[in-house]
Write an enzyme that holds these catalytic residues in place. Structure first.
Site, short mmCIF file in Angstrom:
data_model
loop_
_atom_site.label_atom_id
_atom_site.label_comp_id
_atom_site.label_asym_id
_atom_site.label_seq_id
_atom_site.Cartn_x
_atom_site.Cartn_y
_atom_site.Cartn_z
N HIS A 1 47.92 33.60 43.76
CA HIS A 1 46.91 34.61 44.10
C HIS A 1 46.35 35.29 42.85
O HIS A 1 45.14 35.54 42.75
CB HIS A 1 47.53 35.66 45.05
N VAL B 1 42.53 46.26 38.62
CA VAL B 1 43.88 45.99 38.15
C VAL B 1 44.43 44.84 38.98
O VAL B 1 44.51 44.93 40.21
CB VAL B 1 44.78 47.24 38.30
N GLU C 1 36.24 42.12 45.10
CA GLU C 1 34.98 42.67 45.62
C GLU C 1 34.07 43.26 44.53
O GLU C 1 32.93 43.65 44.80
CB GLU C 1 35.27 43.75 46.67
N SER D 1 39.71 43.96 43.21
CA SER D 1 38.96 43.31 42.13
C SER D 1 38.09 42.16 42.63
O SER D 1 37.04 41.88 42.04
CB SER D 1 39.92 42.82 41.06
N TRP E 1 43.42 49.29 44.19
CA TRP E 1 44.81 48.91 43.95
C TRP E 1 45.33 49.62 42.70
O TRP E 1 44.59 49.87 41.76
CB TRP E 1 44.92 47.40 43.75
#
Length: 159
Positions: free
Chosen positions: A89, A81, A60, A58, A27
């Site tokens: 979320h 990020v 993962e 992030s 991302w």
């Protein structure tokens, strides 16, 4: 983001012989690429061997960090990020990444350099990504911390 509390680097570090895996989310490509470049500068400057692994985001990072350390890496640098949005979320992903990476470090006994940026907006990430004009280089800092911690742990285990 004042940077006033940032640690002062205590000179060059020799990471020769260390095997480090940099794990980065996908991302926010410009910011993430800046973080990766900063980590690369730190690792290559220290003489550590390293490789890059990409994960979707992030969330993962912890499972990939665990796998890298179980496969024999001396340290991991986790880069991600997470930008605040209008839903919870942000809190869920930030907490999962932070708690998961902490657990990986403690369970493995190996360092995880924490380069996960939790931001209110993209401009904060640009300012911290080590890009031209950035005021901070969090990718470099995360890799430097991982190297220095790996060396401290090596020293402690030898004594």
């Amino acid at each position: 983001m004042s940077g006033k509390g940032a640690p002062q680097v205590t000179g060059p570090v020799d990471g020769t012989g260390l095997d480090v895996v940099v794990i980065a989310g996908t991302w926010h490509e410009v910011i993430t690429d800046g973080l990766i470049a900063g980590s690369q500068r730190a690792l290559e400057g220290a003489g550590a061997s390293w490789r890059l692994v990409r994960v979707p985001g992030s969330f993962e990072l912890p499972v990939a960090a665990k796998a890298a350390l179980e496969a024999g890496a001396d340290a991991v640098v986790a880069l991600g990020v997470i930008i605040r949005g209008g839903t919870p979320h942000f809190e869920f992903v930030s907490s999962a990444a932070t708690d998961g990476l902490t657990r990986v470090a403690l369970d493995s006994g190996k360092p995880v350099g924490f380069g996960v940026l939790t931001l209110d907006d993209e401009a904060q990430g640009i300012a911290r990504a080590g890009l031209p004009g950035s005021i901070e280089d969090k990718g470099f800092e995360a890799a430097d911390a991982a190297i220095r911690t790996a060396l401290v742990l090596r020293e402690l285990r030898a004594s």
